[in-house]
Design a protein around this motif. Structure first.
Motif, mmCIF file in Angstrom:
data_model
loop_
_atom_site.group_PDB
_atom_site.id
_atom_site.type_symbol
_atom_site.label_atom_id
_atom_site.label_comp_id
_atom_site.label_asym_id
_atom_site.label_seq_id
_atom_site.Cartn_x
_atom_site.Cartn_y
_atom_site.Cartn_z
ATOM 1 N N THR A 79 0.833 -1.205 0.000
ATOM 2 C CA THR A 79 0.000 0.000 0.000
ATOM 3 C C THR A 79 0.865 1.252 0.000
ATOM 4 N N SER A 127 3.190 5.048 -3.195
ATOM 5 C CA SER A 127 3.651 6.429 -3.188
ATOM 6 C C SER A 127 5.162 6.425 -3.358
ATOM 7 N N ASP A 153 -6.576 1.980 3.320
ATOM 8 C CA ASP A 153 -7.147 2.388 2.048
ATOM 9 C C ASP A 153 -6.104 3.225 1.309
ATOM 10 N N VAL A 154 -5.913 2.963 0.031
ATOM 11 C CA VAL A 154 -4.898 3.693 -0.729
ATOM 12 C C VAL A 154 -5.178 5.193 -0.770
ATOM 13 N N ARG A 155 -6.419 5.600 -0.502
ATOM 14 C CA ARG A 155 -6.733 7.036 -0.483
ATOM 15 C C ARG A 155 -6.006 7.766 0.635
ATOM 16 N N LEU A 208 -2.963 7.751 1.084
ATOM 17 C CA LEU A 208 -1.789 8.327 0.463
ATOM 18 C C LEU A 208 -2.069 9.698 -0.118
ATOM 19 N N ASP A 209 -3.253 9.876 -0.676
ATOM 20 C CA ASP A 209 -3.641 11.183 -1.205
ATOM 21 C C ASP A 209 -3.674 12.215 -0.080
ATOM 22 N N GLU A 210 -4.208 11.815 1.056
ATOM 23 C CA GLU A 210 -4.274 12.722 2.195
ATOM 24 C C GLU A 210 -2.876 13.053 2.722
ATOM 25 N N ARG A 225 -0.164 13.223 1.058
ATOM 26 C CA ARG A 225 0.544 14.078 0.117
ATOM 27 C C ARG A 225 0.129 15.544 0.186
ATOM 28 N N LYS A 226 -1.031 15.824 0.793
ATOM 29 C CA LYS A 226 -1.545 17.207 0.852
ATOM 30 C C LYS A 226 -0.718 18.093 1.749
#
Length: 106
Positions: A6, A10, A97-99, A101-103, A105-106
């Motif tokens: 997971t 990134s 959850d892979v999401r 990673l989006d958080e 990166r912010k």
């Protein structure tokens, strides 16, 4: 391995694995070597008997490792990137959850 895979999605991750053991184990070392993670550190610290806060000694070892990495970095740009980084504590008993990673990166 789910956890490694997971976070390996990134490109800009340095995973620090701290085992609750007397030594780094060959099994975890093998998983790290076989993972797609580009940057990782493998440490160990055994939990003191009777300690009431589970995982605190391992988290503290992870923080010590972060300090070593940052303070020993001689490249000023890379050191700045480390200083601006996000630290996320994860546990291998959980799924992520892979999401996330989006958080991160912010």
């Amino acid at each position: 391995t789910r956890l490694f895979n997971t976070f390996a999605l990134s490109a800009n991750v340095h995973m620090i694995v701290v085992e609750d053991s007397m030594n780094n184990t060959a099994k975890v070392e093998r998983v790290l070597n076989e993972s797609t993670l580009l940057h990782w550190s493998h440490r160990h610290v055994r939990t003191t008997a009777g300690l009431k806060v589970k995982g605190s000694e391992q988290r503290n070892e992870g923080i010590r490792t972060i300090r070593e990495i940052v303070f020993n970095e001689t490249d000023s740009e890379l050191r700045k990137a480390y200083e601006d980084a996000v630290v996320y504590f994860a546990d291998d008993d959980n799924a992520y959850d892979v999401r996330i990673l989006d958080e991160l990166r912010k």
